[in-house]
Design a protein around this motif. Structure first.
Motif, short mmCIF file in Angstrom:
data_model
loop_
_atom_site.label_atom_id
_atom_site.label_comp_id
_atom_site.label_asym_id
_atom_site.label_seq_id
_atom_site.Cartn_x
_atom_site.Cartn_y
_atom_site.Cartn_z
N PHE A 112 0.81 -1.22 0.00
CA PHE A 112 0.00 0.00 0.00
C PHE A 112 0.85 1.27 0.00
O PHE A 112 0.69 2.14 -0.86
CB PHE A 112 -0.93 -0.02 1.20
CG PHE A 112 -1.88 1.15 1.26
CD1 PHE A 112 -2.92 1.27 0.36
CD2 PHE A 112 -1.74 2.12 2.24
CE1 PHE A 112 -3.80 2.34 0.41
CE2 PHE A 112 -2.61 3.20 2.31
CZ PHE A 112 -3.64 3.31 1.39
N ASP A 115 2.97 3.39 -3.08
CA ASP A 115 2.31 4.26 -4.04
C ASP A 115 2.45 5.73 -3.66
O ASP A 115 2.40 6.61 -4.53
CB ASP A 115 0.83 3.89 -4.16
CG ASP A 115 0.61 2.63 -4.95
OD1 ASP A 115 1.44 2.32 -5.83
OD2 ASP A 115 -0.38 1.91 -4.69
N PHE A 116 2.60 6.02 -2.37
CA PHE A 116 2.69 7.42 -1.94
C PHE A 116 4.09 7.99 -2.13
O PHE A 116 4.31 9.17 -1.91
CB PHE A 116 2.25 7.53 -0.48
CG PHE A 116 0.82 7.11 -0.28
CD1 PHE A 116 -0.21 7.95 -0.59
CD2 PHE A 116 0.53 5.84 0.20
CE1 PHE A 116 -1.53 7.55 -0.44
CE2 PHE A 116 -0.79 5.42 0.37
CZ PHE A 116 -1.83 6.28 0.04
N TRP A 235 0.84 8.83 7.91
CA TRP A 235 -0.16 8.36 6.95
C TRP A 235 -1.49 9.09 7.13
O TRP A 235 -2.18 9.39 6.15
CB TRP A 235 -0.38 6.85 7.07
CG TRP A 235 -1.40 6.42 6.08
CD1 TRP A 235 -1.23 6.27 4.73
CD2 TRP A 235 -2.79 6.18 6.33
NE1 TRP A 235 -2.43 5.95 4.13
CE2 TRP A 235 -3.40 5.88 5.08
CE3 TRP A 235 -3.58 6.18 7.48
CZ2 TRP A 235 -4.75 5.59 4.96
CZ3 TRP A 235 -4.93 5.89 7.36
CH2 TRP A 235 -5.50 5.59 6.12
N SER A 239 -3.47 10.89 4.22
CA SER A 239 -4.86 10.54 3.93
C SER A 239 -5.74 11.79 3.93
O SER A 239 -6.61 11.95 3.05
CB SER A 239 -5.38 9.54 4.97
OG SER A 239 -6.73 9.20 4.71
N LEU A 244 -8.59 10.80 1.22
CA LEU A 244 -8.84 9.36 1.04
C LEU A 244 -10.11 8.91 1.77
O LEU A 244 -10.57 7.79 1.56
CB LEU A 244 -7.63 8.56 1.52
CG LEU A 244 -6.35 8.76 0.71
CD1 LEU A 244 -5.24 7.87 1.23
CD2 LEU A 244 -6.59 8.51 -0.78
N VAL A 357 -11.26 4.27 1.36
CA VAL A 357 -9.85 3.90 1.53
C VAL A 357 -9.39 4.20 2.96
O VAL A 357 -8.76 3.36 3.62
CB VAL A 357 -8.97 4.66 0.52
CG1 VAL A 357 -7.48 4.42 0.83
CG2 VAL A 357 -9.29 4.21 -0.90
N ARG A 464 -4.86 7.16 -7.60
CA ARG A 464 -6.07 7.10 -6.76
C ARG A 464 -6.80 5.77 -6.99
O ARG A 464 -7.29 5.15 -6.05
CB ARG A 464 -6.98 8.28 -7.07
CG ARG A 464 -8.04 8.55 -5.98
CD ARG A 464 -8.66 9.91 -6.20
NE ARG A 464 -9.58 10.29 -5.14
CZ ARG A 464 -9.20 10.83 -3.97
NH1 ARG A 464 -7.93 11.04 -3.73
NH2 ARG A 464 -10.11 11.16 -3.07
N HIS A 467 -4.93 3.20 -5.04
CA HIS A 467 -5.21 3.27 -3.61
C HIS A 467 -6.52 2.52 -3.28
O HIS A 467 -6.60 1.82 -2.27
CB HIS A 467 -5.35 4.72 -3.16
CG HIS A 467 -4.12 5.55 -3.37
ND1 HIS A 467 -2.85 5.03 -3.34
CD2 HIS A 467 -3.97 6.89 -3.61
CE1 HIS A 467 -1.97 6.00 -3.56
NE2 HIS A 467 -2.63 7.13 -3.73
N ARG A 470 -5.95 -1.31 -3.65
CA ARG A 470 -5.11 -1.86 -2.58
C ARG A 470 -5.77 -1.75 -1.21
O ARG A 470 -5.39 -2.46 -0.28
CB ARG A 470 -3.75 -1.17 -2.59
CG ARG A 470 -2.99 -1.38 -3.87
CD ARG A 470 -1.53 -0.98 -3.75
NE ARG A 470 -0.92 -0.74 -5.04
CZ ARG A 470 -0.62 -1.69 -5.92
NH1 ARG A 470 -0.88 -2.95 -5.65
NH2 ARG A 470 -0.07 -1.38 -7.09
N SER A 471 -6.75 -0.86 -1.06
CA SER A 471 -7.42 -0.76 0.23
C SER A 471 -8.19 -2.03 0.57
O SER A 471 -8.50 -2.29 1.74
CB SER A 471 -8.37 0.44 0.25
OG SER A 471 -9.50 0.25 -0.58
#
Length: 481
Positions: A112, A115-116, A235, A239, A244, A357, A464, A467, A470-471
């Motif tokens: 997860f 990606d950020f 995080w 978010s 998110l 998410v 996005r 995200h 993957r959530s």
């Protein structure tokens, strides 16, 4: 202007996953989730002796093999009307929780968070710190994570002999007796892992994280962590900045199976969340729709279902069936599990903004803290002088159901035996619920629904979308068993 694109294989996913999108003015108007591999483990079991399932079903997946073993053992126990002693339940629960915690931790850091660290976010105030910590393979957190995870999995060596694909699980308990010295070793392993979580991930005691009881208390906790170097506060800032809590909204219908039984009670009672309230689980209300799957059949309950490939089936686009509860798609996972167990933070998140998410990932982290506390308690209560397994006599015919919770959500095994051998075996994995295709009523599965409306062609639209995917933490090999 509309167009259709297919993306795949999606990376950092267990198994094969493709996503087909229909775009309208750059936004996702419809999504089709494709499981592109057929495995058919259920058919391998037909004609085998019931106990053979304990060796075969864990091979459905390496990273959640304990969950498959537990569900299989419970299905056989249900067939035989068997029970297990308290030590057997405690050890089973500890091993299962170890695997779930390892999965939750691995997903957060390795699947997860990378990606950020994408350059697409380089204009964000948090980007430099996120890239330093979370860049895949090279990030600061990578080495410490692998070390902490490996040390946690020593619990498997002590209690299960090996991992994955342990053979310690039986319908009457576990085959390994735990000595006092092993009990002390387990306490040491958990103490070290607690220290890692509190120092690196949370920046606070596990009890504090587990005790957060509302969106407001979470915000107050976050404000008190302004100078923290831990990863949860960072995080939460990410978010909030990326909104998110507005990405990947789901149906807000949830399902969880009972898990972690002990002396007639369960830590997680399971159930369903429909129309904004908890309802008791009725497994007879579960059906699998096969209209969009390359499989024979129409609508079937897993107790009488089948898994027969039909590769040339018209209008099908996946090997995944579409599980439904009362003909409705349901979301499963940590958020569902905690919500149906009465966790006040989960209730506050769902009532405040629903499933998205932010709430899915946050409750996975909170659950990690709660499970480690549960494991510590379970280890202390093991009594080396009492039995760990009881003998079980299997009938020559009958049916059994084994339900449990894997890291990604509800897992169910349905077993039928005739003349002493398995006549039918069906399982529904968590990703089968979350990544299910359109059902026979053309209703999208939870992820297909959650992807709708994303501005895919914006500068960060593809991220996005990732995200959101993957959530749910997909495990596609379990999906196609």
């Amino acid at each position: 202007m509309s167009r259709r694109i297919t993306l795949g294989p999606v990376n950092r996913v267990e198994g094969e996953l493709e996503v087909q999108l229909e775009l309208q003015q750059g936004k996702i108007e419809a999504a089709y989730i494709k499981s592109t591999l057929y495995r058919g483990f259920e058919n391998l079991l037909t004609g085998k002796e019931p106990l053979d399932a304990l060796a075969i079903t864990p091979r459905v997946c390496g990273i959640c093999s304990v969950s498959q073993s537990v569900a299989s053992a419970r299905a056989i126990a249900d067939l035989a009307g068997a029970s297990m002693p308290a030590n057997g339940e405690r050890v089973t629960n500890i091993i299962l929780a170890t695997e779930v915690v390892a999965d939750l931790l691995t997903h957060f850091y390795l699947f997860f968070l990378p990606d950020f660290a994408s350059p697409a976010y380089q204009d964000r105030s948090w980007y430099e710190e996120a890239a330093r910590r979370f860049t895949a393979v090279k990030g600061e957190r990578y080495g410490g994570l692998l070390k902490a995870r490996a040390e946690l999995l020593h619990i498997m060596g002590v209690l299960a002999g090996k991992w994955p694909h342990s053979m310690v699980f039986q319908p009457g308990g576990v085959t390994n007796n735990v000595s006092l010295s092993e009990q002390l070793k387990l306490q040491g392993i958990l103490s070290g892992f607690r220290n890692y979580l509190e120092a690196v991930l949370f920046g606070d005691r596990l009890e504090t994280i587990a005790g957060l009881d509302s969106v407001q208390s979470l915000q107050q906790w976050r404000e008190a962590q302004q100078t923290s170097t831990a990863d949860l506060p960072l995080w939460l800032s990410i978010s909030e900045d990326l909104a998110l809590d507005q990405a990947g909204a789901g149906y807000n219908r949830f399902l969880a199976f009972p898990a972690y039984p002990l002396a007639g009670n369960r830590v997680y009672p399971g159930g369903v969340w429909l129309d904004g309230q908890v309802q008791s689980l009725d497994t007879t209300s579960i059906n699998e729709h096969l209209g969009s799957a390359w499989l024979e059949g129409d609508i079937q309950h897993p107790a009488v279902g089948n898994t027969r490939p039909l590769a040339e089936k018209a209008d099908a686009y996946t090997w995944c069936k579409a599980p439904r509860y009362q003909q409705l798609p349901m979301e499963t996972g940590s958020l569902a599990r905690q919500l149906l167990a009465g966790d006040p933070l989960a209730e506050s998140l769902v009532n405040d903004g629903g499933s998205q998410v932010h709430s899915r990932i946050l409750m996975r982290l909170v659950e990690m803290a709660k499970l480690v506390i549960q494991m510590e308690r379970g280890v202390r209560k093991i009594n080396p002088k009492e039995p760990f397994c009881l003998p079980v006599e299997l009938p020559s015919q009958g049916q059994g159901v084994g339900l449990t919770e894997a890291a990604r959500g509800g897992l169910g095994h349905w077993l039928s035996v005739e003349n002493g051998v398995i006549s039918n075996y069906q399982l529904i994995a968590p990703t089968s619920w979350n990544f299910s295709p359109r059902d026979n009523n053309a209703i999208p599965g939870p992820l297909e629904f959650a992807l709708q409306g994303i501005d895919y062609e914006s500068p960060t639209g593809q991220l996005r979308m990732q995200h959101v995917i993957r959530s749910f933490d997909p495990c596609m090999v379990c999906t196609v068993h």
